[in-house]
Scaffold this active site. Structure first.
Site, PDB file in Angstrom:
ATOM      1  N   HIS A 113       0.874  -1.177   0.000  1.00 36.85           N
ATOM      2  CA  HIS A 113       0.000   0.000   0.000  1.00 36.85           C
ATOM      3  C   HIS A 113       0.917   1.235   0.000  1.00 36.85           C
ATOM      4  O   HIS A 113       0.923   2.033   0.926  1.00 36.85           O
ATOM      5  CB  HIS A 113      -0.942  -0.036   1.200  1.00 36.85           C
ATOM      6  CG  HIS A 113      -2.158   0.845   1.063  1.00 36.85           C
ATOM      7  ND1 HIS A 113      -3.442   0.373   1.215  1.00 36.85           N
ATOM      8  CD2 HIS A 113      -2.293   2.163   0.805  1.00 36.85           C
ATOM      9  CE1 HIS A 113      -4.305   1.373   1.069  1.00 36.85           C
ATOM     10  NE2 HIS A 113      -3.635   2.476   0.819  1.00 36.85           N
ATOM     11  N   GLU A 158      -4.311  -0.232  -5.383  1.00 36.90           N
ATOM     12  CA  GLU A 158      -4.466   0.892  -6.320  1.00 36.90           C
ATOM     13  C   GLU A 158      -3.202   1.235  -7.100  1.00 36.90           C
ATOM     14  O   GLU A 158      -2.652   2.329  -6.955  1.00 36.90           O
ATOM     15  CB  GLU A 158      -4.931   2.142  -5.564  1.00 36.90           C
ATOM     16  CG  GLU A 158      -6.250   1.970  -4.842  1.00 36.90           C
ATOM     17  CD  GLU A 158      -6.764   3.285  -4.253  1.00 36.90           C
ATOM     18  OE1 GLU A 158      -6.027   4.277  -4.250  1.00 36.90           O
ATOM     19  OE2 GLU A 158      -7.919   3.300  -3.802  1.00 36.90           O
ATOM     20  N   ASN A 281     -11.853  -0.383  -5.043  1.00 34.20           N
ATOM     21  CA  ASN A 281     -12.013   0.778  -4.162  1.00 34.20           C
ATOM     22  C   ASN A 281     -12.807   1.822  -4.919  1.00 34.20           C
ATOM     23  O   ASN A 281     -12.425   2.223  -6.022  1.00 34.20           O
ATOM     24  CB  ASN A 281     -10.654   1.370  -3.776  1.00 34.20           C
ATOM     25  CG  ASN A 281      -9.841   0.431  -2.889  1.00 34.20           C
ATOM     26  OD1 ASN A 281     -10.331  -0.605  -2.457  1.00 34.20           O
ATOM     27  ND2 ASN A 281      -8.611   0.814  -2.615  1.00 34.20           N
ATOM     28  N   TYR A 283     -14.750   5.602  -4.639  1.00 35.44           N
ATOM     29  CA  TYR A 283     -15.030   6.848  -3.908  1.00 35.44           C
ATOM     30  C   TYR A 283     -16.020   7.741  -4.646  1.00 35.44           C
ATOM     31  O   TYR A 283     -16.957   8.246  -4.056  1.00 35.44           O
ATOM     32  CB  TYR A 283     -13.721   7.596  -3.605  1.00 35.44           C
ATOM     33  CG  TYR A 283     -12.935   6.891  -2.516  1.00 35.44           C
ATOM     34  CD1 TYR A 283     -13.210   7.114  -1.172  1.00 35.44           C
ATOM     35  CD2 TYR A 283     -11.970   5.944  -2.831  1.00 35.44           C
ATOM     36  CE1 TYR A 283     -12.539   6.430  -0.167  1.00 35.44           C
ATOM     37  CE2 TYR A 283     -11.290   5.248  -1.826  1.00 35.44           C
ATOM     38  CZ  TYR A 283     -11.584   5.499  -0.498  1.00 35.44           C
ATOM     39  OH  TYR A 283     -10.932   4.813   0.494  1.00 35.44           O
TER      40      TYR A 283
HETATM   41  C1  BGC Z   1      -6.302   4.830  -0.625  1.00 32.26           C
HETATM   42  C2  BGC Z   1      -6.248   5.156   0.847  1.00 32.26           C
HETATM   43  C3  BGC Z   1      -6.687   6.592   1.065  1.00 32.26           C
HETATM   44  C4  BGC Z   1      -8.109   6.731   0.575  1.00 32.26           C
HETATM   45  C5  BGC Z   1      -8.699   8.110   0.760  1.00 32.26           C
HETATM   46  C6  BGC Z   1      -7.503   5.364  -1.341  1.00 32.26           C
HETATM   47  O1  BGC Z   1      -7.118   5.844  -2.585  1.00 32.26           O
HETATM   48  O2  BGC Z   1      -6.122   3.455  -0.838  1.00 32.26           O
HETATM   49  O3  BGC Z   1      -4.942   4.932   1.311  1.00 32.26           O
HETATM   50  O4  BGC Z   1      -6.551   6.992   2.376  1.00 32.26           O
HETATM   51  O5  BGC Z   1      -8.152   6.442  -0.792  1.00 32.26           O
HETATM   52  O6  BGC Z   1      -8.012   9.059   0.016  1.00 32.26           O
END
Ligand code: BGC
Length: 437
Positions: A113, A158, A281, A283
Site C-alpha cells: 500500500h 491501487e 475501491n 469513492y
Molecule cells: C487509498 C487510501 C486513502 C483513501 C482516501 C484510497 O485511494 O487506498 O490509502 O486513504 O483512498 O483518500
C-alpha cells in the site's frame, strides 16, 4: 460468508517508524521533505497502531465485523526491500493475525500500500523492472509465515493511484512528475502482481486478489471531443489496470505513448494469472471533458449537483452500482467475484464536549453506498465483501491529518480513540445482517 470489514494501511496508522528494525520507506523520505505534505505532517507516529493494536482489534470486535483489511509494511519485513528478513517485523503481523482470528475477524492483508522500501527506490523503484521479482520474493516471505491463517490476500493497493499521484504528478511519494513517462510504473506493478500471485499460491495462499481504484467516467457532454476524452480517461484510470489482469491485454494506449517497449514477451501471461477475487475501491465518479493545453488527452470537468465530502469529492452512491454493473458488462465471465475493499468519506468531524462525534454525513454516505451495492448484486454482480475506509482517522497522505475518514475519531495529541456516531450506526447495521448470505 459475506465479509463486512474496515480497511487501513500500514503507513497511515502504524507509526513506530524506526522501531524494531523497520527500514525506511519512500513515504518516510517524502513526508519528511519540507513542503510535500500539508503542515509537514508525517506518519512517524500516526495512530500509534504498532503499540495500540490490541485496543484497535477490540474496537473492531465491538463493531461486530467479520473481516479486516490491513497492509503489511514491506520495510518492516525486509528493511532493504530484498535480502535480510526482519523477524520482529513479521512477528508483529503474526500477532495481529492471531488476535484477529481470536476475535472472529478474518485477516485480509495487502502486501503493498505504497510504502516501498527506500533502498529499492534508490535502485529505480517501480521504474526498474527488477523490482517485480523482488516483490514476489517478499510476498513469498510473508506468505510462508501467515498463509496458514489468511483466507484472502491482496497483492497491491491501487496501482493507478501509485502511478498517477506518485510518479506522474508527484503529489505522493516518491514525488516524481514524469507525466506519461510514468507508464512503466503501471506495467512493473502489474508484473509484480502477477509474479506475486504465483509466489503466494506456491506458499499455500488460499485466495488471491488485486485491488484497483475504479471510477465510472462521465463525458461532460454528448459532443464527440468530450466522449473521446472520457474514453481516453477510462483507458488510463480503469482499463489500464483491469484489462491486462482480467483479459490478458492492454487497452489501446496510443493516446499516451507509442512505445510499449517495457512490455516484454510473456509478461501478459504472468499478469493475467487467474484471480479468486478483484478488490474494488470506489469513492466517486469522474466527469471528463475534451483536452486542455497540458498535453493530456482529457481534462477534468468536475461534478456539480451532488453533496461533497470534506475533500470536496462528490457523493454519488449510484456510481458504485454503475461501476459494478459496468465491470460485469465489460468483462462478463472473466470478472471474478468482487470485494469492495474501500469505500468511505472524509468529514469535518468535531469531538464535542460531551465526547461524541455526530457524523451524520458519513452515516448517509455508508447507507447510500451499501444500498447501491445491494442493487448491483440484485442486477447480477457477484460481490462477496465490503470494507469501510477507514477504521480510524489516520494519516491521509499529502493531506496529513487534515482529512478524517474514520469510524473512530483519533485525537492525535493524546491518541485517544472515540467511536463516532457512524460506528454505532454500523454496529447496529451489522447486528441486523444475516452474514450467511
Ligand atoms: C487509498 C487510501 C486513502 C483513501 C482516501 C484510497 O485511494 O487506498 O490509502 O486513504 O483512498 O483518500
Amino acid at each position: 460468508m459475506f465479509l463486512w470489514g474496515t480497511a487501513t494501511a500500514a503507513y497511515q496508522i502504524e507509526g513506530a517508524a524506526e522501531e524494531d528494525g523497520r527500514g525506511l520507506s519512500i513515504w518516510d523520505t517524502f513526508a519528511r521533505e519540507p513542503g510535500r505534505t500539508r503542515d509537514g505532517h508525517t506518519g512517524d507516529v500516526a495512530c500509534d497502531h504498532y503499540h495500540r493494536w490490541r485496543e484497535d482489534v477490540a474496537l473492531m470486535s465491538g463493531l461486530g465485523l467479520n473481516a479486516y483489511r490491513f497492509s503489511i509494511s514491506w520495510p518492516r519485513v525486509q528493511p532493504l526491500g530484498d535480502g535480510a528478513v526482519n523477524a520482529r517485523g513479521l512477528d508483529f503481523y503474526d500477532r495481529l493475525v492471531d488476535a484477529l482470528l481470536a476475535a472472529g475477524i478474518q485477516p485480509v492483508p495487502t502486501l503493498f500500500h505504497w510504502d516501498l522500501p527506500q533502498a529499492l527506490q534508490d535502485r529505480g523503484g517501480w521504474m526498474n523492472r527488477e523490482i517485480a521479482p523482488i516483490f514476489a520474493e517478499y510476498a513469498r516471505v510473508v506468505a510462508e509465515r501467515l498463509a496458514d491463517r489468511v483466507p484472502l490476500w491482496i497483492t497491491l493497493n491501487e496501482p493507478f493511484v501509485h502511478m498517477a499521484f506518485g510518479h506522474a504528478l508527484g503529489m505522493h511519494a516518491p514525488g516524481q512528475a514524469l507525466l506519461t513517462g510514468a507508464l512503466p510504473v503501471a506495467h512493473h506493478q502489474l508484473l509484480a502482481h502477477g509474479l506475486a500471485v504465483g509466489a503466494l499460491r506456491a506458499s499455500g495462499a488460499r485466495q488471491v486478489a488485486l485491488t484497483n481504484n475504479c471510477t465510472p467516467v462521465w463525458p461532460a457532454s454528448a459532443e464527440e471531443p468530450d466522449v473521446r476524452a472520457a474514453d481516453a480517461y477510462d483507458v488510463l484510470h480503469n482499463r489500464l489496470f483491469n484489462d491486462p489482469v482480467l483479459i490478458g491485454k492492454y487497452p489501446d494506449l496510443s493516446a499516451y505513448t507509442g512505445d510499449l517497449g517495457f512490455v516484454h514477451d510473456g509478461d501478459l501471461e504472468i499478469i493475467s494469472a487467474p484471480l479468486d477475487a478483484l478488490g474494488i475501491n470506489y469513492y466517486n465518479p469522474t466527469r471528463i471533458a475534451a483536452p486542455a493545453d497540458d498535453g493530456l488527452p482529457f481534462s477534468d470537468a468536475g461534478i456539480t449537483g451532488h453533496p461533497v465530502t470534506a475533500f470536496g469529492w462528490p457523493v454519488v452512491p449510484d456510481g458504485l452500482r454503475e461501476l459494478l454493473t459496468g465491470l460485469k458488462a465489460r468483462y462478463g465471465d472473466a470478472l471474478p467475484p468482487i470485494h469492495i475493499t474501500e469505500n468511505g468519506c472524509s468529514q469535518e468531524d468535531v469531538l464535542t464536549e460531551r465526547g461524541t462525534v455526530e457524523d451524520a454525513g458519513r452515516i448517509a454516505y455508508l447507507e447510500g453506498h451499501i444500498g447501491a451495492l445491494r442493487q448491483a448484486m440484485d442486477e447480477g454482480v457477484d460481490v462477496r465483501g465490503y470494507f469501510v475506509w477507514s477504521l480510524l482517522d489516520n494519516f491521509e497522505w499529502a493531506e496529513g491529518y487534515h482529512q478524517r475518514f474514520g469510524l473512530v475519531h483519533v485525537d492525535f495529541a493524546t491518541q485517544r480513540r472515540t467511536p463516532k456516531a457512524s460506528y454505532a450506526w454500523l454496529r447496529s447495521f451489522l447486528a441486523d445482517q444475516n452474514t450467511d448470505t
